[in-house]
Enzyme design. Structure first.
Site, short mmCIF file in Angstrom:
data_model
loop_
_atom_site.label_atom_id
_atom_site.label_comp_id
_atom_site.label_asym_id
_atom_site.label_seq_id
_atom_site.Cartn_x
_atom_site.Cartn_y
_atom_site.Cartn_z
N HIS A 10 27.87 -29.88 45.63
CA HIS A 10 28.70 -28.65 45.27
C HIS A 10 30.19 -28.95 45.34
O HIS A 10 30.42 -30.27 45.98
CB HIS A 10 28.37 -27.37 45.92
CG HIS A 10 28.61 -27.45 47.37
ND1 HIS A 10 27.82 -28.38 48.23
CD2 HIS A 10 29.46 -26.78 48.31
CE1 HIS A 10 28.23 -28.23 49.47
NE2 HIS A 10 29.05 -27.31 49.46
N HIS A 32 32.69 -28.26 47.07
CA HIS A 32 33.40 -27.92 48.39
C HIS A 32 34.28 -28.95 48.95
O HIS A 32 33.52 -30.10 48.93
CB HIS A 32 32.63 -26.94 49.48
CG HIS A 32 32.50 -25.75 49.35
ND1 HIS A 32 31.54 -24.68 49.89
CD2 HIS A 32 33.44 -24.86 48.42
CE1 HIS A 32 31.59 -23.72 49.70
NE2 HIS A 32 32.67 -23.41 48.49
N ASP A 84 34.49 -30.62 51.81
CA ASP A 84 33.57 -31.56 52.80
C ASP A 84 32.40 -32.40 52.25
O ASP A 84 31.96 -32.95 52.72
CB ASP A 84 33.41 -30.72 53.95
CG ASP A 84 32.53 -29.65 53.76
OD1 ASP A 84 32.51 -28.97 52.45
OD2 ASP A 84 31.80 -29.25 54.60
N HIS A 85 32.29 -32.20 50.76
CA HIS A 85 31.13 -32.80 50.29
C HIS A 85 31.81 -33.49 49.05
O HIS A 85 31.02 -34.41 48.28
CB HIS A 85 30.06 -31.66 49.54
CG HIS A 85 29.47 -31.02 50.80
ND1 HIS A 85 28.32 -31.40 51.24
CD2 HIS A 85 29.81 -30.02 51.58
CE1 HIS A 85 27.81 -30.83 52.00
NE2 HIS A 85 28.92 -29.97 52.30
N HIS A 142 23.97 -20.87 47.82
CA HIS A 142 25.48 -20.95 48.54
C HIS A 142 26.37 -20.16 47.82
O HIS A 142 26.43 -19.42 46.84
CB HIS A 142 25.66 -22.39 48.58
CG HIS A 142 26.66 -22.78 49.40
ND1 HIS A 142 26.61 -22.37 50.89
CD2 HIS A 142 27.77 -23.68 49.62
CE1 HIS A 142 27.57 -22.91 51.62
NE2 HIS A 142 28.23 -23.51 50.74
N ASP A 149 24.31 -27.44 50.86
CA ASP A 149 24.33 -26.31 51.61
C ASP A 149 23.50 -25.10 51.11
O ASP A 149 23.69 -25.08 49.79
CB ASP A 149 25.82 -25.72 52.02
CG ASP A 149 26.65 -26.81 52.58
OD1 ASP A 149 26.49 -28.12 52.63
OD2 ASP A 149 27.85 -26.46 52.80
N HIS A 200 24.36 -32.13 58.89
CA HIS A 200 25.46 -30.99 58.36
C HIS A 200 25.59 -30.14 59.72
O HIS A 200 25.50 -28.79 59.53
CB HIS A 200 25.06 -30.12 57.27
CG HIS A 200 26.35 -29.39 56.60
ND1 HIS A 200 26.41 -28.18 56.94
CD2 HIS A 200 27.01 -29.92 55.66
CE1 HIS A 200 27.51 -27.93 56.13
NE2 HIS A 200 28.15 -28.98 55.45
#
Length: 319
Positions: free
Chosen positions: A62, A64, A66-67, A145, A215, A273
């Protein structure tokens, strides 16, 4: 068996000095497949002495930060390492992945000497199988999510059984392409007679099944997608005392992660995670304990940065 899983990072939100952001790399018979690419992922690759040039496919769960924020660095790294890369890089992710990366490449005037093939996922419309060859395939599953998010299934196809040379000779099957076709699991016609692979091959060996899930909030249907998988790496962001926060932020507790894999009869469960609030070994051990209490008959472990798992028959061994 040449099938390794490398844990590049295990954290969420931001990288810590001893814990990079969640990312996993599969090495499979000389090819590599990267799952998520947060900030500093290339540092993990360097530390573990993994060749970024062998990365064939990058799968993003996805959009976001941090990914995904390490993706541009990997793309630049591949180009700056000389003209050694010949084949294109495939990047898979939800709608927006192409726009994000292309905008950064254009704005920063990034030179790249190879092509990028994008496969953007339109959830519930894109066919589940995203990549496939003779030995394996990659599928996606819809997660729950705050933005569109998917999990990935890396499924090794069953391997044909051992070739019975004596049986082949008794059936007058000549050496060469016909035997190879049978070995690959396909029937042949010889002198007007159909010969099935099962006539000259031993029992097939089941392929391994691996899932990468982060997530997501808990939902009942998730377990159906990973039924009897050999290994599932699954987010365990919070301890159970923060289950309300996990529900609000659409994440999992370690207990819920284990509940999912227990329901699916998963053989091995790797927790990943972790919230940045859990920096002490004591906290991580409590996460593990909560998961093991939920699924006492399952093999559950904490993933760690730098961990490497090697396929061995029907399971993965920590090296």
């Amino acid at each position: 068996m040449n099938f390794n899983i490398n844990i590049l990072g295990t954290g969420g939100t931001r990288p810590l000095h001893n814990r990079y952001l969640t990312s996993v790399l599969i090495e499979y018979h000389g090819e590599s497949f990267l799952f998520d690419c947060g900030e500093a992922t290339q540092m993990s690759l360097r530390k573990q002495k993994i060749s970024w040039q062998k990365i064939k496919v990058i799968c993003i769960t996805h959009l976001h930060a941090d990914h995904i924020t390490g993706l541009l660095g990997i793309v630049m790294l591949m180009a700056q390492s000389g003209d050694t890369r010949k084949e294109p890089l495939t990047i898979i992710g939800p709608i927006g992945i192409k726009k994000y990366l292309d905008a950064n490449i254009e704005l920063l005037r990034v030179h790249k000497n190879y092509d990028i093939i994008y496969k953007e996922i339109i959830i519930n419309k894109t066919e589940p199988i995203l990549y496939e060859d003779k030995k394996k395939r990659i599928e996606y599953i819809k997660l729950k999510h705050s933005i569109e998010c998917v999990g990935y299934l890396f499924i090794e196809k069953d391997k044909p059984g051992k070739f019975n040379t004596q049986k082949a000779e008794s059936l007058n099957i000549p050496k060469g392409p016909i035997r190879k076709t049978l070995q690959e699991g396909h029937e042949v016609i010889l002198n007007g007679k159909k010969i099935l692979p099962s006539e000259i091959l031993g029992e097939s060996q089941k392929g391994l099944k691996f899932a990468y899930i982060t997530d997501t909030a808990y939902f009942e249907e998730l377990s159906t997608h990973i039924k009897n998988f050999n290994l599932v790496i699954i987010e365990s962001t919070f301890k159970n005392d923060l289950k309300d926060e996990a529900k609000k932020k659409l994440h999992l507790t370690a207990k819920l992660a284990a509940k999912i894999t227990k329901k699916a009869n998963v053989y091995q469960t790797g927790l990943i995670h972790f919230s940045e609030r859990y920096t002490l070994n004591k906290d991580l051990c409590e996460l593990l304990d909560e998961a093991q209490q939920e699924y006492p008959n399952g093999e559950i472990f904490l993933t760690k940065d730098g961990m490497r798992l090697k396929a061995n028959k029907d399971k993965f061994i920590i090296k």
